[in-house]
Design a protein around this motif. Structure first.
Motif, mmCIF file in Angstrom:
data_model
loop_
_atom_site.group_PDB
_atom_site.id
_atom_site.type_symbol
_atom_site.label_atom_id
_atom_site.label_comp_id
_atom_site.label_asym_id
_atom_site.label_seq_id
_atom_site.Cartn_x
_atom_site.Cartn_y
_atom_site.Cartn_z
ATOM 1 N N VAL A 1 12.704 1.955 -9.978
ATOM 2 C CA VAL A 1 12.335 0.630 -9.454
ATOM 3 C C VAL A 1 11.182 0.760 -8.468
ATOM 4 N N ALA A 2 11.260 1.751 -7.565
ATOM 5 C CA ALA A 2 10.203 1.943 -6.572
ATOM 6 C C ALA A 2 8.882 2.286 -7.255
ATOM 7 N N ALA A 3 8.930 3.162 -8.266
ATOM 8 C CA ALA A 3 7.713 3.545 -8.980
ATOM 9 C C ALA A 3 7.138 2.364 -9.755
ATOM 10 N N ASP A 4 8.002 1.540 -10.321
ATOM 11 C CA ASP A 4 7.548 0.358 -11.053
ATOM 12 C C ASP A 4 6.815 -0.599 -10.122
ATOM 13 N N LEU A 5 7.337 -0.778 -8.913
ATOM 14 C CA LEU A 5 6.662 -1.598 -7.913
ATOM 15 C C LEU A 5 5.288 -1.032 -7.568
ATOM 16 N N CYS A 6 5.235 0.290 -7.372
ATOM 17 C CA CYS A 6 3.967 0.924 -7.017
ATOM 18 C C CYS A 6 2.948 0.766 -8.134
ATOM 19 N N ALA B 1 5.885 5.815 10.847
ATOM 20 C CA ALA B 1 4.759 6.756 10.801
ATOM 21 C C ALA B 1 3.865 6.496 9.593
ATOM 22 N N LEU B 2 4.483 6.135 8.476
ATOM 23 C CA LEU B 2 3.714 5.863 7.253
ATOM 24 C C LEU B 2 3.165 4.444 7.212
ATOM 25 N N GLU B 3 3.624 3.601 8.143
ATOM 26 C CA GLU B 3 3.312 2.170 8.103
ATOM 27 C C GLU B 3 3.697 1.597 6.742
ATOM 28 N N ALA B 4 4.901 1.939 6.311
ATOM 29 C CA ALA B 4 5.372 1.522 4.991
ATOM 30 C C ALA B 4 5.449 -0.003 4.905
ATOM 31 N N ASP B 5 4.972 -0.530 3.789
ATOM 32 C CA ASP B 5 5.061 -1.967 3.552
ATOM 33 C C ASP B 5 6.422 -2.364 3.004
ATOM 34 N N ARG C 1 0.821 -1.208 0.000
ATOM 35 C CA ARG C 1 0.000 0.000 0.000
ATOM 36 C C ARG C 1 0.854 1.257 0.000
ATOM 37 N N THR C 2 1.977 1.206 0.711
ATOM 38 C CA THR C 2 2.868 2.365 0.789
ATOM 39 C C THR C 2 4.307 1.907 0.628
ATOM 40 N N VAL C 3 5.020 2.507 -0.327
ATOM 41 C CA VAL C 3 6.440 2.236 -0.548
ATOM 42 C C VAL C 3 7.215 3.503 -0.222
ATOM 43 N N LEU C 4 8.165 3.401 0.685
ATOM 44 C CA LEU C 4 9.008 4.526 1.064
ATOM 45 C C LEU C 4 10.323 4.440 0.311
#
Length: 296
Positions: free
Chosen positions: A23-28, A102-106, A5-8
């Motif tokens: 890479v991060a955007a591709d995952l999102c 704080a973001l509960e990043a996955d 749900r959230t990628v930091l």
């Protein structure tokens, strides 16, 4: 299903930042997650330039300049990906850890720069030691000849290597590998390492067959045509890195025991050694984290 749900994505504006964002955007895009680009403003001495989060050029950068750089990073994110920017100031590793909680990043996507030796512990290592979040660590492009693709089309099946020592910690990584194989065109290779000195005869051959039996039990029938099993002999970290290299793996996924820092002085840390030796990204799944969650 995988619930990202959230990628930091903490960025340091180094030459490797663009690839890290891609890479991060591709995952999102693949999993419908939001992307948070995070930069931490923190002044350190030049001798501290051993981690991914510090660039000596930042000594002269004003707040406005850093904000402009962060906006430039945000503009790189393709349309269709929900993205935002965040800037903090303080100790780098603490800031990343606090923001991820704080973001509960996955997932936290990092790039490791320079040495990761024990006498120069990098920010990447501190995050791995102290976070209970899954962490995908990239290397600089000169180290990694291949870039994993999650939403972008790939001409062939990508290989993902999931080492397992048949413990609950490594089982989490196997589950992540299986979910990636369900969601993406991936060929998953499960890998178990037996100690040096084992042979393929007699009692030692029985140990190999026993490991294969346990690994077969992990394979869902619907994925049997895209999962390969390997039992190798030798040093775990070296064997994992070697297998990934021979298979041209796009990524390694492996379980990670959250440890207190001092424990590294008393026992080998296979997960860190893999990061040293691998020429592909390593996706760490902490034992205390829920890396694969059912969608609700």
């Amino acid at each position: 299903m995988i619930a990202l749900r959230t990628v930091l994505c903490p960025v340091d504006f180094s030459a490797a930042t663009a690839r890290q964002i891609d890479v991060a955007a591709d995952l999102c895009r693949a999993f419908g997650a939001r992307l948070v680009l995070h930069h931490n403003k923190h002044s350190l001495g030049s001798g501290a330039n051993v981690g991914w989060m510090w660039n000596a050029d930042h000594h002269g950068d004003s707040q406005a300049v850093l904000e402009d750089k962060l906006r430039d990073c945000l503009s790189r994110v393709p349309e269709g990906v929900t993205a935002e920017q965040l800037m903090t100031e303080g100790p780098a590793s603490r800031s990343v850890l606090a923001v991820s909680e704080a973001l509960e990043a996955d997932l936290v996507v990092l790039t490791a720069h320079g040495t990761l030796a024990d006498d120069h512990a990098s920010i990447t290592e501190r995050v791995l030691e102290q976070s209970n979040r899954a962490v995908l660590v990239l290397h600089e492009p000169i180290v990694e000849p291949r870039t994993p693709h999650f939403a972008s089309p790939s001409p062939e099946l990508q290989v993902v290597v999931a080492p397992t020592d048949l413990t609950p910690e490594s089982r989490r990584a196997v589950e992540l590998g299986l979910e990636l194989a369900r969601a993406l065109p991936i060929e998953l290779h499960l890998l178990h390492l037996l100690p040096n000195g084992k042979t393929h005869r007699g009692q030692n051959g029985a140990a190999e067959e026993e490991a294969l039996k346990w690994m077969r039990a992990l394979v869902p029938p619907e994925l049997s045509d895209r999962i390969k099993l390997h039992v190798e002999h030798g040093d775990p970290a070296g064997g994992i890195a070697r297998a990934a290299e021979q298979l041209s793996a796009a990524c390694i996924v492996m379980g990670e025991h959250t440890r207190k820092p001092l424990r590294r002085w008393f026992s080998r840390d296979t997960s860190r050694e893999v990061l040293h030796k691998a020429h592909c990204p390593v996706w760490y799944v902490p034992g205390g984290a829920v890396a694969v969650r059912a969608e609700t």
